[in-house]
Write an enzyme that holds these catalytic residues in place. Sequence first.
Site, short mmCIF file in Angstrom:
data_model
loop_
_atom_site.label_atom_id
_atom_site.label_comp_id
_atom_site.label_asym_id
_atom_site.label_seq_id
_atom_site.Cartn_x
_atom_site.Cartn_y
_atom_site.Cartn_z
CG ASP A 1 -2.07 0.98 1.08
OD1 ASP A 1 -2.37 1.39 -0.05
OD2 ASP A 1 -2.68 1.31 2.11
CG HIS B 1 -4.26 10.74 2.35
ND1 HIS B 1 -5.31 10.71 3.25
CD2 HIS B 1 -3.41 9.74 2.72
CE1 HIS B 1 -5.11 9.72 4.12
NE2 HIS B 1 -3.97 9.12 3.82
CD GLU C 1 -6.38 4.94 4.68
OE1 GLU C 1 -5.72 4.09 4.05
OE2 GLU C 1 -5.88 5.73 5.50
NE ARG D 1 -8.10 6.93 9.47
CZ ARG D 1 -7.39 6.69 8.38
NH1 ARG D 1 -6.14 6.24 8.48
NH2 ARG D 1 -7.91 6.88 7.19
CD GLN E 1 -3.19 5.23 10.57
OE1 GLN E 1 -4.43 5.23 10.48
NE2 GLN E 1 -2.41 5.66 9.59
CB THR F 1 -7.64 -4.65 2.28
OG1 THR F 1 -6.72 -4.33 3.33
CG2 THR F 1 -7.49 -3.63 1.15
CD GLU G 1 -7.39 13.10 3.72
OE1 GLU G 1 -7.12 14.02 2.93
OE2 GLU G 1 -7.45 11.91 3.37
CA CA Z 1 -4.12 3.03 2.92
#
Ligand code: CA
Length: 429
Positions: free
Chosen positions: A133, A140, A205, A243, A246, A263, A377
């Site tokens: 990825d 972004h 995403e 998030r 992360q 994914t 975002e």
């Molecule tokens: Ca990604």
Amino acid sequence: MTERQKSWVDSAQDPEGDFPIDNIPFGVFEASSGDGGRVGTAIGDRVVDLEALASAGMLDELPDTVRRSLASSTLNDLASFGRPVVGGVRAAIRSLLVEGDDRLRSHPDRDRIVRPASEVRMLLPFAIGDYTDFYASEHHATNVGSMFRPDNPLMPNWKHLPVGYHGRASSIVESGRAIRRPCGQTVPQEGPPPSHGPVRLLDYELEVGFFIGAGSELGSPVPIAHALDHVFGLVLVNDWSARDVQKWEYQPLGPFNAKNFATTISPWVVTMDALEPFLVPGPPRAEGDPENLDYLRWGEDVAVDLELEVLVASETMRERGMAPERISLGNYRDMYWTIAQMVAHHTSTGCDLNPGDLMASGTVSGPGEDSRGCLLERTWRGQNPVPLPDGTERKFLQDGDDVIIRGWCRRNDIRIGFGECVGRVLPAG
Ligand code: CA
């Protein structure tokens, strides 16, 4: 403007349809539960069984080895032949579907070969050996960077190389498979100690993925001018992200559990040949940006003019019969790093490529607020929640939410699409 070619399959003429005669994507389906995968193409609202097509003697102009690859349960064997051979397969299929050609249309086995798409289930198109990825959108990277490092949003390397990480291939799932909210280790706002439990900041995403067709040898970098020869085609990708996990885990080695639970990819792989009319000069560079090093520079490099949208539907919206709400609309051409640059950089060490490797672009975000490709975002870390038509709002995803990604290319009166990349969030187990 040339007149648009037609298919004898009526639904392929739908001007808003994803699968006209100009597309001819490849995918893998099962006709009844557990019968394994069958290689197919999509035309209008139909799926064509390519093994059955070959068995009926209608692809006899193809070499034996290529015809045999259509009897596989994945696209790996077919893709490994490389773009010129796959292009020949596409051309042969297309000629059988074009208006005026009766070989398949009048064939006694037609209804066994051409099936309603609604009656089959799409599977993963490839056995995916490796997944990488990237992080190729400047918008972004700048947006996310400025939330975490306001004074220093873009790292000093960012405009010199396409940043990426090696992801997890085993948890890539087909569109339509539900995603269970993962548990993870997170810390509260005020800092450690951490706790372990269902993640709170679940996000999508919006990304574009590309599958490798012809492989490359270990020890032999792929020069950028040959990079696209190794690309079989594109799919839509939802890189589900936690998030809160992360934020706590990403230093010093990057994403790990925040990204490895699921994914989702769209089922039909749209070939590079089908995308040819929609390629535009790339990549965009602002004045003052550094010159790329030679191995990342190619005078003929291209971006893909591919419009992308993300929609969300809550459980309540579905119960009330409300249409999914569009959360963002962007375009893949806005990316800083191109597919060819990603391949060239990935292999520049001599790292090899294998048929069925998947590479994804990273979140596709454009310059505008409504073209930001993830909720982190789009809501600016939850500060500006997105309203939904059921009266609720979203900072991050809730249990029961459907996330739907769609993509299409349009030029003059030709439009080709990717189908949908869909997943529903289930409560933590
Ligand atoms: Ca990604």
